[in-house]
Design a protein around this motif. Sequence first.
Motif, PDB file in Angstrom:
ATOM      1  N   ARG A 227       0.830  -1.211   0.000  1.00 17.29           N
ATOM      2  CA  ARG A 227       0.000   0.000   0.000  1.00 17.29           C
ATOM      3  C   ARG A 227       0.863   1.259   0.000  1.00 17.29           C
ATOM      4  NH1 ARG A 227      -3.188  -3.218   3.569  1.00 17.29           N
ATOM      5  NH2 ARG A 227      -2.234  -2.248   5.407  1.00 17.29           N
ATOM      6  N   THR A 228       1.949   1.238   0.752  1.00 17.08           N
ATOM      7  CA  THR A 228       2.848   2.393   0.787  1.00 17.08           C
ATOM      8  C   THR A 228       3.473   2.633  -0.581  1.00 17.08           C
ATOM      9  OG1 THR A 228       3.345   2.064   3.132  1.00 17.08           O
ATOM     10  CG2 THR A 228       4.937   3.332   1.845  1.00 17.08           C
ATOM     11  N   ALA A 229       3.959   1.575  -1.209  1.00 12.05           N
ATOM     12  CA  ALA A 229       4.563   1.706  -2.534  1.00 12.05           C
ATOM     13  C   ALA A 229       3.535   2.176  -3.562  1.00 12.05           C
ATOM     14  CB  ALA A 229       5.185   0.384  -2.961  1.00 12.05           C
ATOM     15  N   HIS A 230       2.313   1.664  -3.449  1.00  7.14           N
ATOM     16  CA  HIS A 230       1.259   2.054  -4.384  1.00  7.14           C
ATOM     17  C   HIS A 230       0.862   3.511  -4.195  1.00  7.14           C
ATOM     18  CE1 HIS A 230      -3.043   2.201  -5.787  1.00  7.14           C
ATOM     19  NE2 HIS A 230      -2.456   1.669  -6.842  1.00  7.14           N
ATOM     20  N   TRP A 233       4.567   5.570  -5.196  1.00  3.71           N
ATOM     21  CA  TRP A 233       5.299   5.372  -6.454  1.00  3.71           C
ATOM     22  C   TRP A 233       4.503   4.581  -7.495  1.00  3.71           C
ATOM     23  CZ3 TRP A 233       9.720   7.766  -7.808  1.00  3.71           C
ATOM     24  CH2 TRP A 233      10.415   8.436  -6.786  1.00  3.71           C
ATOM     25  N   PRO A 234       3.217   4.864  -7.704  1.00  2.00           N
ATOM     26  CA  PRO A 234       2.510   4.174  -8.787  1.00  2.00           C
ATOM     27  C   PRO A 234       3.070   4.541 -10.156  1.00  2.00           C
ATOM     28  CG  PRO A 234       1.190   6.014  -7.990  1.00  2.00           C
ATOM     29  CD  PRO A 234       2.354   5.859  -7.033  1.00  2.00           C
ATOM     30  N   SER A 235       3.732   5.694 -10.248  1.00  2.00           N
ATOM     31  CA  SER A 235       4.305   6.142 -11.523  1.00  2.00           C
ATOM     32  C   SER A 235       5.333   5.157 -12.065  1.00  2.00           C
ATOM     33  CB  SER A 235       4.956   7.514 -11.361  1.00  2.00           C
ATOM     34  OG  SER A 235       5.921   7.497 -10.319  1.00  2.00           O
ATOM     35  N   GLU A 236       5.920   4.331 -11.188  1.00  2.00           N
ATOM     36  CA  GLU A 236       6.912   3.353 -11.645  1.00  2.00           C
ATOM     37  C   GLU A 236       6.310   2.363 -12.644  1.00  2.00           C
ATOM     38  OE1 GLU A 236      10.491   2.547 -10.069  1.00  2.00           O
ATOM     39  OE2 GLU A 236      10.098   4.679 -10.433  1.00  2.00           O
ATOM     40  N   GLN A 237       4.998   2.178 -12.599  1.00  2.00           N
ATOM     41  CA  GLN A 237       4.346   1.182 -13.450  1.00  2.00           C
ATOM     42  C   GLN A 237       3.598   1.783 -14.637  1.00  2.00           C
ATOM     43  OE1 GLN A 237       5.161  -1.948 -12.971  1.00  2.00           O
ATOM     44  NE2 GLN A 237       6.380  -1.124 -11.276  1.00  2.00           N
ATOM     45  N   LEU A 238       3.780   3.070 -14.883  1.00  2.00           N
ATOM     46  CA  LEU A 238       3.139   3.673 -16.056  1.00  2.00           C
ATOM     47  C   LEU A 238       3.881   3.246 -17.318  1.00  2.00           C
ATOM     48  CD1 LEU A 238       2.333   7.270 -14.778  1.00  2.00           C
ATOM     49  CD2 LEU A 238       0.780   5.325 -15.019  1.00  2.00           C
ATOM     50  N   PRO A 239       3.144   2.886 -18.368  1.00  2.00           N
ATOM     51  CA  PRO A 239       3.796   2.329 -19.552  1.00  2.00           C
ATOM     52  C   PRO A 239       4.267   3.392 -20.534  1.00  2.00           C
ATOM     53  CG  PRO A 239       1.426   2.260 -19.836  1.00  2.00           C
ATOM     54  CD  PRO A 239       1.679   2.830 -18.456  1.00  2.00           C
ATOM     55  N   HIS A 251      -1.352  15.348 -13.484  1.00  2.00           N
ATOM     56  CA  HIS A 251      -1.533  14.437 -14.614  1.00  2.00           C
ATOM     57  C   HIS A 251      -1.042  13.032 -14.263  1.00  2.00           C
ATOM     58  CE1 HIS A 251      -1.756  18.308 -16.872  1.00  2.00           C
ATOM     59  NE2 HIS A 251      -2.641  17.621 -17.586  1.00  2.00           N
ATOM     60  N   PHE A 252       0.077  12.944 -13.539  1.00  2.00           N
ATOM     61  CA  PHE A 252       0.564  11.631 -13.125  1.00  2.00           C
ATOM     62  C   PHE A 252      -0.417  10.964 -12.164  1.00  2.00           C
ATOM     63  CE2 PHE A 252       4.519  13.041 -14.941  1.00  2.00           C
ATOM     64  CZ  PHE A 252       5.082  11.869 -15.410  1.00  2.00           C
ATOM     65  N   GLU A 253      -1.013  11.736 -11.287  1.00  2.00           N
ATOM     66  CA  GLU A 253      -2.001  11.166 -10.369  1.00  2.00           C
ATOM     67  C   GLU A 253      -3.194  10.609 -11.128  1.00  2.00           C
ATOM     68  OE1 GLU A 253      -2.712  14.442  -7.808  1.00  2.00           O
ATOM     69  OE2 GLU A 253      -0.780  14.263  -6.788  1.00  2.00           O
ATOM     70  N   GLN A 254      -3.612  11.321 -12.172  1.00  2.00           N
ATOM     71  CA  GLN A 254      -4.729  10.827 -12.983  1.00  2.00           C
ATOM     72  C   GLN A 254      -4.355   9.529 -13.696  1.00  2.00           C
ATOM     73  OE1 GLN A 254      -5.658  14.135 -15.556  1.00  2.00           O
ATOM     74  NE2 GLN A 254      -6.081  15.493 -13.823  1.00  2.00           N
ATOM     75  N   ALA A 255      -3.174   9.514 -14.305  1.00  2.00           N
ATOM     76  CA  ALA A 255      -2.749   8.307 -15.021  1.00  2.00           C
ATOM     77  C   ALA A 255      -2.546   7.138 -14.062  1.00  2.00           C
ATOM     78  CB  ALA A 255      -1.457   8.590 -15.788  1.00  2.00           C
ATOM     79  N   ALA A 256      -2.051   7.430 -12.860  1.00  2.00           N
ATOM     80  CA  ALA A 256      -1.745   6.372 -11.899  1.00  2.00           C
ATOM     81  C   ALA A 256      -2.988   5.707 -11.338  1.00  2.00           C
ATOM     82  CB  ALA A 256      -0.899   6.933 -10.760  1.00  2.00           C
ATOM     83  N   GLU A 257      -4.174   6.278 -11.574  1.00  2.00           N
ATOM     84  CA  GLU A 257      -5.403   5.607 -11.152  1.00  2.00           C
ATOM     85  C   GLU A 257      -5.571   4.262 -11.862  1.00  2.00           C
ATOM     86  OE1 GLU A 257      -8.668   8.245 -11.712  1.00  2.00           O
ATOM     87  OE2 GLU A 257      -7.943   9.736 -10.258  1.00  2.00           O
ATOM     88  N   LEU A 258      -4.867   4.081 -12.970  1.00  2.00           N
ATOM     89  CA  LEU A 258      -4.924   2.824 -13.707  1.00  2.00           C
ATOM     90  C   LEU A 258      -3.991   1.764 -13.131  1.00  2.00           C
ATOM     91  CD1 LEU A 258      -4.904   4.317 -17.329  1.00  2.00           C
ATOM     92  CD2 LEU A 258      -6.885   3.569 -15.988  1.00  2.00           C
ATOM     93  N   GLU A 262      -1.986  -4.714  -7.072  1.00  2.00           N
ATOM     94  CA  GLU A 262      -1.476  -6.004  -7.535  1.00  2.00           C
ATOM     95  C   GLU A 262      -0.305  -5.822  -8.492  1.00  2.00           C
ATOM     96  OE1 GLU A 262      -5.211  -6.410  -5.680  1.00  2.00           O
ATOM     97  OE2 GLU A 262      -4.711  -5.153  -7.425  1.00  2.00           O
ATOM     98  N   GLN A 263      -0.370  -4.796  -9.339  1.00  2.00           N
ATOM     99  CA  GLN A 263       0.762  -4.507 -10.224  1.00  2.00           C
ATOM    100  C   GLN A 263       2.002  -4.146  -9.423  1.00  2.00           C
ATOM    101  OE1 GLN A 263      -1.819  -1.752 -12.765  1.00  2.00           O
ATOM    102  NE2 GLN A 263      -0.230  -2.330 -14.216  1.00  2.00           N
ATOM    103  N   ILE A 264       1.800  -3.328  -8.406  1.00  2.00           N
ATOM    104  CA  ILE A 264       2.929  -2.944  -7.562  1.00  2.00           C
ATOM    105  C   ILE A 264       3.515  -4.169  -6.877  1.00  2.00           C
ATOM    106  CG2 ILE A 264       3.615  -1.634  -5.515  1.00  2.00           C
ATOM    107  CD1 ILE A 264       3.109   0.140  -7.918  1.00  2.00           C
TER     108      ILE A 264
END
Length: 321
Positions: A227-230, A233-239, A251-258, A262-264
Amino acid sequence: MTSYGYFLASEEFTPDQLIDQARQAEAAGFTALAISDHFHPWNDAQGSSPFVWSVIGALSREVSLPITTLVTCPTVRLHPCVTAQAAATSSVLTQGRFRLGVGTGEALNEHIHGDPWPSFADRADMLEEAVQVMRELFTGEQVSHRGAHYTVDNARLYTCPDSPPPVYVSGFGPKAAALAGRIGDGYVLMGPDEDLIGTFRESGGGDKPVIGGLKVCWGADREQAVRTAHRLWPSEQLPGELAQILPTPAHFEQAAELVTPEQIAGATPCGDDPDEHIAAIQRYVEAGFAEVYIGQIGPDQEAFFDAYATKVLPALVSRLA
């Protein structure tokens, strides 16, 4: 032989916290430091972005470890002349223990002057010219330059190290890897991608070092660590190229909603199982990295450094031996 450094995340921590982490890293047995150079964090939850050159100056007084920027963009927000002066002074302060990691930048940090964000092809050309200018300035000679992107008029660095700082070039696609091979003293890559390393080596990189790193979240409660990593740092998993073209933390916060927890959990070592952390780092070793920089996500820094000093780093060194 691969060495292990600590990654100082300027986006997540204050200057005082970064300096304290550097001290703990040296005491724990890490052999080098990397530090990010951002104007903005990736999201508001991270909440920090000190001026990297001030922090490097402070670090030079507090620790004896080598320091590398991962990475600085010397093309838009700062002119290559100013970046060269900052890098030269950092090298003098650290008695030659500084390396300049550079890249083509992200709109997140570089758009702040209001200029249009260039295409990758233009940014790559700008970086190549900037590296040329900086290398000329590192000689301590007077430099004048008229190029496609930069003009330098009778500039000279009077404070220079005995040897110019090495310039390591970052690249996350085949064109950028080829550029790094052509103009870099080393290659910066934030993932164990053997194909990109091959492109770097075939494009002139030869046996020059490859360095990079990964984020982890050590913690006794693995679900909480995820949960802390998510959260941070959700931006680490943006493609793809999103990290290069999105202009603001919002904008990164909006994209990171995807990005899902589980991905983290599947991509970031979380929790207190040393084997999970060791396996993730070992993939970099097997890909041929000369240096791997590990950054701890979140506030539980003391537990991280204690665990890495006693469980993770000794195991990694033993495997290499």
